[in-house]
Design a protein around this motif. Structure first.
Motif, PDB file in Angstrom:
ATOM      1  N   ARG A 105       0.843  -1.189   0.000  1.00 27.06           N
ATOM      2  CA  ARG A 105       0.000   0.000   0.000  1.00 27.06           C
ATOM      3  C   ARG A 105       0.880   1.241   0.000  1.00 27.06           C
ATOM      4  NH1 ARG A 105       2.682   1.272   3.644  1.00 27.06           N
ATOM      5  NH2 ARG A 105       2.287   1.297   5.884  1.00 27.06           N
ATOM      6  N   LEU A 106       0.273   2.381  -0.319  1.00 31.42           N
ATOM      7  CA  LEU A 106       0.986   3.633  -0.518  1.00 31.42           C
ATOM      8  C   LEU A 106       0.832   4.563   0.678  1.00 31.42           C
ATOM      9  CD1 LEU A 106       2.438   5.789  -2.321  1.00 31.42           C
ATOM     10  CD2 LEU A 106       0.169   6.347  -3.235  1.00 31.42           C
ATOM     11  N   VAL A 107       1.936   5.142   1.116  1.00 31.30           N
ATOM     12  CA  VAL A 107       1.950   6.242   2.084  1.00 31.30           C
ATOM     13  C   VAL A 107       2.474   7.472   1.351  1.00 31.30           C
ATOM     14  CG1 VAL A 107       2.979   7.143   4.208  1.00 31.30           C
ATOM     15  CG2 VAL A 107       2.345   4.721   4.056  1.00 31.30           C
ATOM     16  N   GLU A 108       1.773   8.594   1.498  1.00 26.37           N
ATOM     17  CA  GLU A 108       2.207   9.826   0.841  1.00 26.37           C
ATOM     18  C   GLU A 108       2.569  10.877   1.889  1.00 26.37           C
ATOM     19  OE1 GLU A 108       0.452  10.587  -3.306  1.00 26.37           O
ATOM     20  OE2 GLU A 108      -1.297  10.076  -2.068  1.00 26.37           O
ATOM     21  N   MET A 109       3.656  11.575   1.637  1.00 29.91           N
ATOM     22  CA  MET A 109       4.065  12.643   2.549  1.00 29.91           C
ATOM     23  C   MET A 109       4.775  13.725   1.769  1.00 29.91           C
ATOM     24  SD  MET A 109       7.366  11.239   4.636  1.00 29.91           S
ATOM     25  CE  MET A 109       8.981  11.128   3.855  1.00 29.91           C
ATOM     26  N   LYS A 110       4.869  14.904   2.378  1.00 32.38           N
ATOM     27  CA  LYS A 110       5.653  16.007   1.832  1.00 32.38           C
ATOM     28  C   LYS A 110       6.798  16.272   2.784  1.00 32.38           C
ATOM     29  CE  LYS A 110       3.752  19.468  -0.313  1.00 32.38           C
ATOM     30  NZ  LYS A 110       4.423  19.396  -1.652  1.00 32.38           N
ATOM     31  N   GLU A 111       7.977  16.413   2.220  1.00 31.95           N
ATOM     32  CA  GLU A 111       9.172  16.621   3.022  1.00 31.95           C
ATOM     33  C   GLU A 111       9.663  18.058   2.874  1.00 31.95           C
ATOM     34  OE1 GLU A 111      12.811  13.739   4.256  1.00 31.95           O
ATOM     35  OE2 GLU A 111      12.314  13.833   2.132  1.00 31.95           O
ATOM     36  N   TYR A 112      10.106  18.636   3.993  1.00 32.54           N
ATOM     37  CA  TYR A 112      10.649  19.989   4.036  1.00 32.54           C
ATOM     38  C   TYR A 112      12.091  19.891   4.527  1.00 32.54           C
ATOM     39  CZ  TYR A 112       5.758  21.614   3.904  1.00 32.54           C
ATOM     40  OH  TYR A 112       4.444  21.855   3.565  1.00 32.54           O
ATOM     41  N   LEU A 113      13.038  20.325   3.691  1.00 31.51           N
ATOM     42  CA  LEU A 113      14.452  20.274   4.045  1.00 31.51           C
ATOM     43  C   LEU A 113      14.934  21.666   4.413  1.00 31.51           C
ATOM     44  CD1 LEU A 113      15.780  17.902   1.249  1.00 31.51           C
ATOM     45  CD2 LEU A 113      15.166  17.322   3.595  1.00 31.51           C
ATOM     46  N   PRO A 114      15.588  21.817   5.564  1.00 33.69           N
ATOM     47  CA  PRO A 114      15.958  23.154   6.050  1.00 33.69           C
ATOM     48  C   PRO A 114      16.991  23.835   5.162  1.00 33.69           C
ATOM     49  CG  PRO A 114      16.915  21.442   7.431  1.00 33.69           C
ATOM     50  CD  PRO A 114      15.966  20.755   6.509  1.00 33.69           C
ATOM     51  N   PRO A 115      16.843  25.142   4.976  1.00 35.95           N
ATOM     52  CA  PRO A 115      17.833  25.901   4.196  1.00 35.95           C
ATOM     53  C   PRO A 115      19.104  26.120   4.999  1.00 35.95           C
ATOM     54  CG  PRO A 115      16.203  27.399   5.104  1.00 35.95           C
ATOM     55  CD  PRO A 115      15.754  26.003   5.468  1.00 35.95           C
ATOM     56  N   PHE A 116      20.166  26.481   4.310  1.00 36.65           N
ATOM     57  CA  PHE A 116      21.437  26.860   4.959  1.00 36.65           C
ATOM     58  C   PHE A 116      22.041  25.710   5.756  1.00 36.65           C
ATOM     59  CE2 PHE A 116      18.434  30.536   5.243  1.00 36.65           C
ATOM     60  CZ  PHE A 116      18.839  31.139   4.058  1.00 36.65           C
ATOM     61  N   LYS A 117      21.732  24.464   5.372  1.00 39.98           N
ATOM     62  CA  LYS A 117      22.339  23.302   6.010  1.00 39.98           C
ATOM     63  C   LYS A 117      23.259  22.632   5.005  1.00 39.98           C
ATOM     64  CE  LYS A 117      20.500  22.520  10.227  1.00 39.98           C
ATOM     65  NZ  LYS A 117      21.171  21.977  11.406  1.00 39.98           N
ATOM     66  N   GLN A 118      24.467  22.276   5.443  1.00 35.21           N
ATOM     67  CA  GLN A 118      25.399  21.623   4.533  1.00 35.21           C
ATOM     68  C   GLN A 118      24.854  20.280   4.061  1.00 35.21           C
ATOM     69  OE1 GLN A 118      29.332  21.167   6.130  1.00 35.21           O
ATOM     70  NE2 GLN A 118      30.228  20.567   4.162  1.00 35.21           N
ATOM     71  N   ASN A 119      24.233  19.549   4.975  1.00 30.01           N
ATOM     72  CA  ASN A 119      23.606  18.281   4.619  1.00 30.01           C
ATOM     73  C   ASN A 119      22.235  18.217   5.285  1.00 30.01           C
ATOM     74  OD1 ASN A 119      22.828  15.695   3.975  1.00 30.01           O
ATOM     75  ND2 ASN A 119      24.782  14.745   4.542  1.00 30.01           N
TER      76      ASN A 119
END
Length: 312
Positions: free
Chosen positions: A69-83
């Protein structure tokens, strides 16, 4: 509810103690879960606060059908981070009805502070409503599996135990189960969540739950709500409160609404007591108003909580 009555709740010990999970429940949760997942990640631009966003699809095993089955999500990656992928992370579990604007506000605020956010949007079978009272255990299994599959995804890039969970209403209730059961979740914020599933389901004024109560009482012939609650107690075996501290102590912040009838205030204080009276926000308001006011007036406190309590 007055401050005097709130104090009385705590002094006279109205809030019931929690128990450990039944062996049959533990077996059920473990046997129905597979950590194997496949993912599809699609870039989605930037959020209003400059975070990179991407849509993530997670394909894993449904614990009931044992099919993919499918799980859907939206990811937010922080700015100004090297990784940014290796930042502290928070999984957001939304209330009834799925992702809403307040969840996106939390996601943006957390992300802008340097936290990677996984906003869980939906999973297949997340809206099943049936007369069969076993649906509640099945729903708990499915929400737990969906959350754990997000954790599996994060664990592929996150080092150590630095994943938290933010849940509101039903998301907070299922979040208590996830934080208690999943060792890799180390902190939780529970906004107007509670424990004591038979009481919550039997007495909630939330529209869907109230209609289900009416339909079941008519279908099964329950004489009153007390009889209905007794039947729920026999059929609902997965109690999130039984898992408090199951995988060790966790850092917790609770938000309590003193005039709540959707998740009864007594259930919210029961949760507060089960976690040993942790840091809390008490609002003299009803369910919806408390959810809104928490986002407007206490958002930064929640951001600070996660930044302080997720391990580096």
């Amino acid at each position: 509810m007055s401050q005097f009555l709130i104090l009385a709740f705590l002094i006279i010990g109205v809030i019931a103690a929690t128990a450990e999970p039944l062996p049959s429940v533990l077996s059920r949760l473990e046997n129905g879960y597979s950590p194997d997942i496949q993912t599809k990640v699609t870039p989605d631009g930037r959020s209003p606060l400059g975070c990179s966003t991407r849509n993530v699809q997670i394909f894993g095993q449904d614990p009931i059908t044992r099919l993919t089955r499918l799980v859907e999500m939206k990811e937010y990656l922080p700015p100004f981070k090297q990784n940014p992928e290796q930042s502290k992370s928070v999984v957001i579990v939304p209330p009834t009805g799925g992702e809403n604007i307040l969840d996106r506000v939390y996601a943006n605020s957390l992300c802008a502070s340097g936290i990677r956010v996984s906003l869980l949007q939906s999973w297949e079978y997340d809206d099943v409503v049936e007369l069969d009272m076993r649906m509640h255990d099945q729903g708990a299994e499915r929400s737990l599996a969906a959350t754990r599959h997000v954790v599996e995804y994060l664990s592929a890039t996150n080092a150590g135990r630095k994943i938290g969970l933010l849940g509101t209403s039903v998301g907070a209730i299922s979040g208590v189960l996830a934080v208690g059961y999943e060792a890799r979740l180390s902190a939780g914020v529970f906004i107007v969540g509670g424990i004591g599933m038979s009481e919550i389901i039997a007495t909630s004024t939330e529209t869907t739950v109230a209609q289900l109560r009416t339909d079941r009482m008519q279908h099964f012939g329950f004489a009153d709500v007390a009889a209905y609650q007794a039947a729920l107690a026999q059929n609902v075996t997965i109690e999130p409160g039984d898992f408090v501290n199951w995988t060790g102590p966790k850092k917790v912040l609770t938000v309590i609404a003193t005039e709540d009838t959707s998740v009864p205030t007594t259930a919210q204080y029961r949760l507060f007591e089960a976690f040993g009276r942790p840091e809390s926000i008490v609002l003299n308001s009803d369910h919806v108003r408390a959810i809104t006011d928490t986002s407007v007036f206490h958002q930064l406190k929640i951001v600070r909580f996660f930044n302080a309590n997720l391990e580096d």
